[in-house]
Scaffold this active site. Sequence first.
Site, mmCIF file in Angstrom:
data_model
loop_
_atom_site.group_PDB
_atom_site.id
_atom_site.type_symbol
_atom_site.label_atom_id
_atom_site.label_comp_id
_atom_site.label_asym_id
_atom_site.label_seq_id
_atom_site.Cartn_x
_atom_site.Cartn_y
_atom_site.Cartn_z
ATOM 1 N N SER A 79 5.158 1.569 -5.537
ATOM 2 C CA SER A 79 3.893 1.122 -4.962
ATOM 3 C C SER A 79 3.135 2.300 -4.383
ATOM 4 C CB SER A 79 4.159 0.112 -3.844
ATOM 5 O OG SER A 79 2.983 -0.185 -3.122
ATOM 6 N N TYR A 94 8.434 -2.041 3.596
ATOM 7 C CA TYR A 94 8.017 -2.053 2.188
ATOM 8 C C TYR A 94 7.776 -0.624 1.703
ATOM 9 C CZ TYR A 94 5.457 -3.434 -2.032
ATOM 10 O OH TYR A 94 5.038 -3.599 -3.327
#
Length: 187
Positions: A79, A94
Amino acid sequence: MTDPKSVDEAAGEVDERLGPVGVLVNNAGITDPGRFVDIDVASWNAVVDVSVAGTVNMMQRMVPDMMRRKAGRIVNITSVSAQNGGGVFGGAHYAAAKSSVAGLTRAVSRECAHAGVTVNAVAPGLIDTDIRGEVDPALIAEVVSGIPVGRMGTAEEVAATVAFLCGIEAAYITGATIDINGGLYLR
């Protein structure tokens, strides 16, 4: 993905029904946005386990067979959060998890390259999918206003890059992370 026994059983069933796996795309991830100081242990572990342990379990099950056959393509989904530290959509856990996936991609690519197995990653930015959850549309609009191409990406754009990395044309690409973020994060 977080349970090695379940991964092994599922992979065995795939092998039996379809034959050896030639392409593995690790696309699992969950978010639980919030400030670092407010993240509890259960949330931290859940987010990290899905992204990191899940990716490890899948690769440990598939890589040996790919290396024996001297062929295989692995694409891990990381990501933009791994590059910019997260933010409103992902949180520190995350970002940490997806950073681990990026590092794991590089490490495993070194071990597999001699056997004709490539291991790469794709780092999407803001993509129009459900992973955003219940984020305020005004906040999404604010983030989109900072993306140089002026819009969110699409799942199809990410899928096209993954498909390219899985094809013969990408046989000389390994250990790479390809950004798909409309210019949101530039290296």
